[in-house]
Write an enzyme that holds these catalytic residues in place. Sequence first.
Site, PDB file in Angstrom:
ATOM      1  N   ASP A 120       0.874  -1.179   0.000  1.00  0.00           N
ATOM      2  CA  ASP A 120       0.000   0.000   0.000  1.00  0.00           C
ATOM      3  C   ASP A 120       0.916   1.235   0.000  1.00  0.00           C
ATOM      4  OD1 ASP A 120       0.893   0.356   2.607  1.00  0.00           O
ATOM      5  OD2 ASP A 120      -1.087   0.392   3.521  1.00  0.00           O
ATOM      6  N   HIS A 121       0.315   2.408   0.221  1.00  0.00           N
ATOM      7  CA  HIS A 121       1.088   3.659   0.207  1.00  0.00           C
ATOM      8  C   HIS A 121       2.134   3.683   1.323  1.00  0.00           C
ATOM      9  CE1 HIS A 121      -2.530   3.940   2.610  1.00  0.00           C
ATOM     10  NE2 HIS A 121      -1.966   4.886   3.358  1.00  0.00           N
ATOM     11  N   HIS A 168      10.460 -23.382   9.736  1.00  0.00           N
ATOM     12  CA  HIS A 168       9.455 -24.018  10.585  1.00  0.00           C
ATOM     13  C   HIS A 168       8.035 -23.855  10.053  1.00  0.00           C
ATOM     14  CE1 HIS A 168      11.975 -24.316  14.556  1.00  0.00           C
ATOM     15  NE2 HIS A 168      12.627 -24.762  13.498  1.00  0.00           N
ATOM     16  N   ARG A 208       8.159 -32.738  11.694  1.00  0.00           N
ATOM     17  CA  ARG A 208       7.140 -32.301  12.651  1.00  0.00           C
ATOM     18  C   ARG A 208       6.557 -30.933  12.272  1.00  0.00           C
ATOM     19  NH1 ARG A 208      12.078 -31.146  14.767  1.00  0.00           N
ATOM     20  NH2 ARG A 208      12.367 -29.179  15.870  1.00  0.00           N
ATOM     21  N   HIS A 209       7.352 -30.141  11.550  1.00  0.00           N
ATOM     22  CA  HIS A 209       6.861 -28.826  11.133  1.00  0.00           C
ATOM     23  C   HIS A 209       5.790 -28.953  10.058  1.00  0.00           C
ATOM     24  CE1 HIS A 209       9.971 -27.214  13.619  1.00  0.00           C
ATOM     25  NE2 HIS A 209      10.911 -27.858  12.945  1.00  0.00           N
ATOM     26  N   CYS A 226       3.252  -2.918   4.053  1.00  0.00           N
ATOM     27  CA  CYS A 226       2.384  -1.776   4.371  1.00  0.00           C
ATOM     28  C   CYS A 226       3.130  -0.955   5.417  1.00  0.00           C
ATOM     29  CB  CYS A 226       0.978  -2.198   4.797  1.00  0.00           C
ATOM     30  SG  CYS A 226       0.826  -3.019   6.397  1.00  0.00           S
ATOM     31  N   GLY A 227       2.449  -0.039   6.077  1.00  0.00           N
ATOM     32  CA  GLY A 227       3.164   0.832   7.016  1.00  0.00           C
ATOM     33  C   GLY A 227       3.836   0.033   8.120  1.00  0.00           C
ATOM     34  N   THR A 228       3.058  -0.838   8.746  1.00  0.00           N
ATOM     35  CA  THR A 228       3.599  -1.675   9.823  1.00  0.00           C
ATOM     36  C   THR A 228       3.820  -3.116   9.390  1.00  0.00           C
ATOM     37  OG1 THR A 228       1.352  -2.235  10.498  1.00  0.00           O
ATOM     38  CG2 THR A 228       2.392  -0.328  11.602  1.00  0.00           C
ATOM     39  N   GLY A 229       3.216  -3.510   8.309  1.00  0.00           N
ATOM     40  CA  GLY A 229       3.202  -4.917   7.895  1.00  0.00           C
ATOM     41  C   GLY A 229       2.073  -5.695   8.559  1.00  0.00           C
ATOM     42  N   ILE A 230       1.407  -5.074   9.511  1.00  0.00           N
ATOM     43  CA  ILE A 230       0.384  -5.796  10.285  1.00  0.00           C
ATOM     44  C   ILE A 230      -0.884  -6.012   9.451  1.00  0.00           C
ATOM     45  CG2 ILE A 230      -1.108  -5.740  12.310  1.00  0.00           C
ATOM     46  CD1 ILE A 230       1.128  -4.095  13.732  1.00  0.00           C
ATOM     47  N   GLY A 231      -1.439  -4.923   8.959  1.00  0.00           N
ATOM     48  CA  GLY A 231      -2.708  -5.045   8.234  1.00  0.00           C
ATOM     49  C   GLY A 231      -2.596  -5.949   7.023  1.00  0.00           C
TER      50      GLY A 231
HETATM   51  C1  RB5 Z   1      -1.885   3.044   6.268  1.00  0.00           C
HETATM   52  O1  RB5 Z   1      -1.930   4.320   6.816  1.00  0.00           O
HETATM   53  C2  RB5 Z   1      -1.536   2.031   7.342  1.00  0.00           C
HETATM   54  O2  RB5 Z   1      -2.599   1.871   8.208  1.00  0.00           O
HETATM   55  C3  RB5 Z   1      -1.142   0.715   6.708  1.00  0.00           C
HETATM   56  O3  RB5 Z   1      -0.073   0.919   5.841  1.00  0.00           O
HETATM   57  C4  RB5 Z   1      -0.698  -0.369   7.657  1.00  0.00           C
HETATM   58  O4  RB5 Z   1       0.268   0.087   8.541  1.00  0.00           O
HETATM   59  C5  RB5 Z   1      -1.790  -1.088   8.343  1.00  0.00           C
HETATM   60  O5  RB5 Z   1      -1.574  -2.078   9.061  1.00  0.00           O
END
Ligand code: RB5
Length: 145
Positions: free
Chosen positions: A7-8, A97, A131-132, A64-69
């Site tokens: 994403d951006h 693993h 096992r993995h 993405c910004g954090t990689g989380i979403g």
């Molecule tokens: C975008 O602003 C941000 O929310 C997205 O890149 C990401 O960090 C979400 O997890």
Amino acid sequence: MIAIGSDHGGFELKEEIKKYLLQEGHEVKDFGVDSPVSVDYPDIAHPVCMSVINGECEKGILVCGTGIGISIAANKIHGIRAALCGDCFSARMAKEHNNANVIALGGRVVGPSLAIEIVNAWLKAEFQGGRHQTRVDKIHSLENK
Ligand code: RB5
């Protein structure tokens, strides 16, 4: 072929990783974004992951910004094992693993040099099976519950 997308929030890092992979002789399919225009990360995670599922690409890299979403979105797709990694040890383990077929990074979290080391650790590692494999199979059995 390696699929890549962001994403951006991950655009700049995605471009750095893509440049590095191409320099190293990898084939890369870029699913965007092509500029830091604001997009919703599931809209990028989906085509990248589908290219892995349908065999067009061997593995995928998402930013993405954090990689989380983007990693959460990727892991909703059956057959995807996306690992959000901020260090090289986790990246190696994600392959050895967990047989992660997608790696996710945070463009606002890790700099380009570390990100490239993380990607390399994941690319060079090999799944250990045994096992993995049993555990990975159990992950996917959860998709039908
Ligand atoms: C975008 O602003 C941000 O929310 C997205 O890149 C990401 O960090 C979400 O997890």
